[in-house]
Design an enzyme around this catalytic site. Structure first.
Site, PDB file in Angstrom:
ATOM      1  N   ASP A  66      39.666  36.391  31.696  1.00 29.93           N
ATOM      2  CA  ASP A  66      40.950  36.110  32.349  1.00 29.93           C
ATOM      3  C   ASP A  66      41.669  37.386  32.765  1.00 29.93           C
ATOM      4  O   ASP A  66      41.464  38.458  32.202  1.00 29.93           O
ATOM      5  CB  ASP A  66      41.852  35.284  31.431  1.00 29.93           C
ATOM      6  N   GLU A  67      42.511  37.238  33.755  1.00 37.98           N
ATOM      7  CA  GLU A  67      43.448  38.277  34.210  1.00 37.98           C
ATOM      8  C   GLU A  67      42.760  39.620  34.458  1.00 37.98           C
ATOM      9  O   GLU A  67      43.277  40.678  34.119  1.00 37.98           O
ATOM     10  CB  GLU A  67      44.583  38.439  33.199  1.00 37.98           C
ATOM     11  N   MET A  68      41.603  39.564  35.078  1.00 34.63           N
ATOM     12  CA  MET A  68      40.904  40.805  35.403  1.00 34.63           C
ATOM     13  C   MET A  68      41.613  41.508  36.559  1.00 34.63           C
ATOM     14  O   MET A  68      41.666  40.987  37.680  1.00 34.63           O
ATOM     15  CB  MET A  68      39.443  40.502  35.779  1.00 34.63           C
TER      16      MET A  68
ATOM     17  N   ASP B 253      39.479  32.191  35.613  1.00 36.94           N
ATOM     18  CA  ASP B 253      39.718  33.292  36.552  1.00 36.94           C
ATOM     19  C   ASP B 253      38.483  33.748  37.325  1.00 36.94           C
ATOM     20  O   ASP B 253      38.570  33.940  38.557  1.00 36.94           O
ATOM     21  CB  ASP B 253      40.336  34.486  35.821  1.00 36.94           C
TER      22      ASP B 253
END
Length: 541
Positions: A313-315, A364
């Site tokens: 997530d949230e790369m 994501d």
């Protein structure tokens, strides 16, 4: 006058909440079973002469029986001259392997002459024991235990096979004993999955025999999990029918890994304005994958479940465009940042394959355009996942089940605890009109930025009870007032067992003398021999 108006409004809301609890006939069981048929007879129980018996040789069931023999009679022996009674448990299979999809079906049949639980597996029997415990009533005036509404027949099974809570031991350390305490709470709610978000940018708290220096990234040497801690947590989960699925969040949220291996962290200090949380690993250094391979292979041996969560997530893809070494690497290969992320996820697949683990990720990478392996399970934290199930992926739903939020579904409640109704009203099928069979279940998420072992219970419970019933009970079980009638006494029952679950309306909850003994730790502890046996014997017989 303004203060008076507020007080009057609060009082009115409290009255409405109390009056909304419409009476429910029959046993008050949470989550609501699939089918309950009951009568009007009552059996008095004598704790000194009550026994639980089974012909099963399962170690898991033996431990569960010992636990529930205590939970049935939390207030001691009481005063009873009732004759002996025996609860007989029959399981169809001696196999106590715990993995995704194991049957949790059970049937309770109880009359004034006969008490029985029948189940496919020991884990169904454990769910039956929990329901049976909620049927027992203690009268404080007479100091007697009774089993009302007999004869009763309960036929029950879960709506979804994946029902869990995610906890975060990286933002704030949660001791091993408290994690096992949380496993107790999950089992009481018939949840079967503890998603353990082990590491993040702020800390790397789990020990490694392969790389002992990894815990240099922990908050403190005291804020770490030994290998023995991990094994006990996993084994304890098995005794409660709770799978422990680890999450090692990569490639983002990995700044803490740099304490041991600085060269595997991307160099983009201008991307985060001092926020270390989302610093990612670099895909341009092969050492990154050597470390991941060694660590995941080691940890895969401790976590016996067949699922392994790698985050994703949230790369911050822009970070990779600011690190000169990564830019040069991508330029040489002619790759975009999405293609670099694709490469990273493909390398993870190659690491997990020989471990025989199914990969879980947050949604994501899919949203970014990464072509994930078709066997990947995607955990959804936003509401756009019709395209994910249409693409053939199995899904875990979390988008409306964020326990760290005041308004988890966009609807603000006047009283914080009443957000349980937000969760209760949120069905995993909401917004989805096809491929519903791809939804495996759901998880409530308790991110750890603002909770620790002193506060997490009261933030999670009783709010997460709404999630537990939504994932277990029938889809048409949606009456909030009906649920409140059952959940109000159940949250008291949790508190009596040492789970710091808050009340939902004005009432009084009598607590046993020893309830504080369980506020920070598990109901029981396992011996080293039990832990070893439980972990070794988790293979299909």
């Amino acid at each position: 006058m303004k203060l008076l108006s507020i007080l009057v409004a609060v009082a009115l809301i409290a009255i409405v909440a109390t009056e909304a609890q419409t009476p429910v006939a029959g046993p008050l069981i949470v989550p609501q079973p699939q089918s309950v048929n009951f009568g009007d007879q009552t059996l008095q129980l004598n704790p000194d002469k009550f026994q639980i018996e089974t012909s099963s040789s399962s170690q898991v069931l033996a431990i569960a029986i010992k636990r529930y023999q205590q939970l049935f009679f939390l207030f001691g022996a009481g005063k009873s001259s009732a004759p002996a009674a025996t609860l007989n448990i029959k399981v169809a299979s001696e196999d106590d392997t715990l993995d995704f999809g194991v049957s949790e079906n059970y049937t309770i049949s109880a009359t004034t002459d006969s008490l029985a639980i029948m189940a496919d597996t020991v884990y169904g029997a454990i769910r039956g024991l929990e329901s049976f415990s909620q049927m027992i009533i203690y009268d404080f005036a007479s100091q007697q235990y009774t089993l009302p509404f007999l004869p009763v027949v309960i036929v029950d099974f879960p709506r979804f096979p994946w029902r869990g809570i995610m906890i975060d031991s990286a933002r704030h350390f949660l001791p091993a004993a408290f994690i096992m305490h949380t496993i107790d709470a999950l089992a009481y709610n018939k949840m079967n999955t503890l998603h353990w978000h082990v590491t993040d940018g702020q800390s790397y708290p789990i020990s490694s025999a392969t790389f002992p220096n990894m815990t240099l990234g922990a908050w403190d040497p005291a804020a770490t999990f030994s290998i023995a801690d991990v094994q006990e947590i996993v084994a304890y989960g098995k005794t409660q029918g709770v799978r422990v699925v680890p999450e090692f969040d990569v490639p983002s949220h990995t700044y803490s890994w740099g304490a041991a291996f600085p060269s595997i962290i991307s160099n983009c200090p201008d991307s985060f304005n001092g926020n270390i949380g989302q610093y990612p690993l670099t895909p341009a250094n092969n050492l990154t994958f050597e470390v991941l391979d060694a660590l995941f292979t080691e940890y895969g041996g401790y976590f016996i479940d067949s699922y392994f969560h790698t985050g994703g997530d949230e790369m911050p893809l822009a970070c990779w465009t600011q690190d000169p070494a990564i830019v040069e690497w991508m330029t040489d290969l002619g790759w975009t940042t999405v293609e670099a992320e694709q490469y990273f996820e493909d390398r993870l697949d190659a690491i997990l394959a020989p471990m025989k683990k199914t990969k879980l990720v947050w949604n994501d990478p899919f949203v970014n355009g990464v072509q994930l392996d078709p066997t990947t399970v995607i955990q959804v934290w936003d509401s756009s996942f019709q395209d994910i199930v249409n693409a053939g992926f199995n899904v875990i739903v979390s988008y409306n089940y964020y326990l760290d939020q005041q308004d988890p579904t966009g609807t603000v409640q006047w009283m914080f605890e009443n957000t349980w109704t937000n969760f209760y009203d949120s069905d995993p099928f909401d917004g989805i009109n096809s491929n519903l069979d791809k939804i495996l279940g759901g998880e409530a998420c308790m991110w750890g930025e603002q909770v620790d072992q002193l506060s997490i219970d009261v933030r999670v419970w009783p709010r997460a009870i709404g999630v537990s019933e939504r994932l277990w009970s029938a889809q048409n079980q949606t009456d909030v007032n009906n649920a409140l009638t059952r959940i109000s006494p159940f949250t008291c029952r949790l508190s009596q067992r040492g789970i710091a679950s808050g009340p939902l309306s004005a009432d009084f909850c009598m607590l046993p003398d020893d309830f504080e003994s369980y506020l920070r730790g598990p109901r029981d502890r396992l011996t080293p021999d039990q832990i070893k046996s439980l972990l070794v014997n988790n293979k299909k017989q």
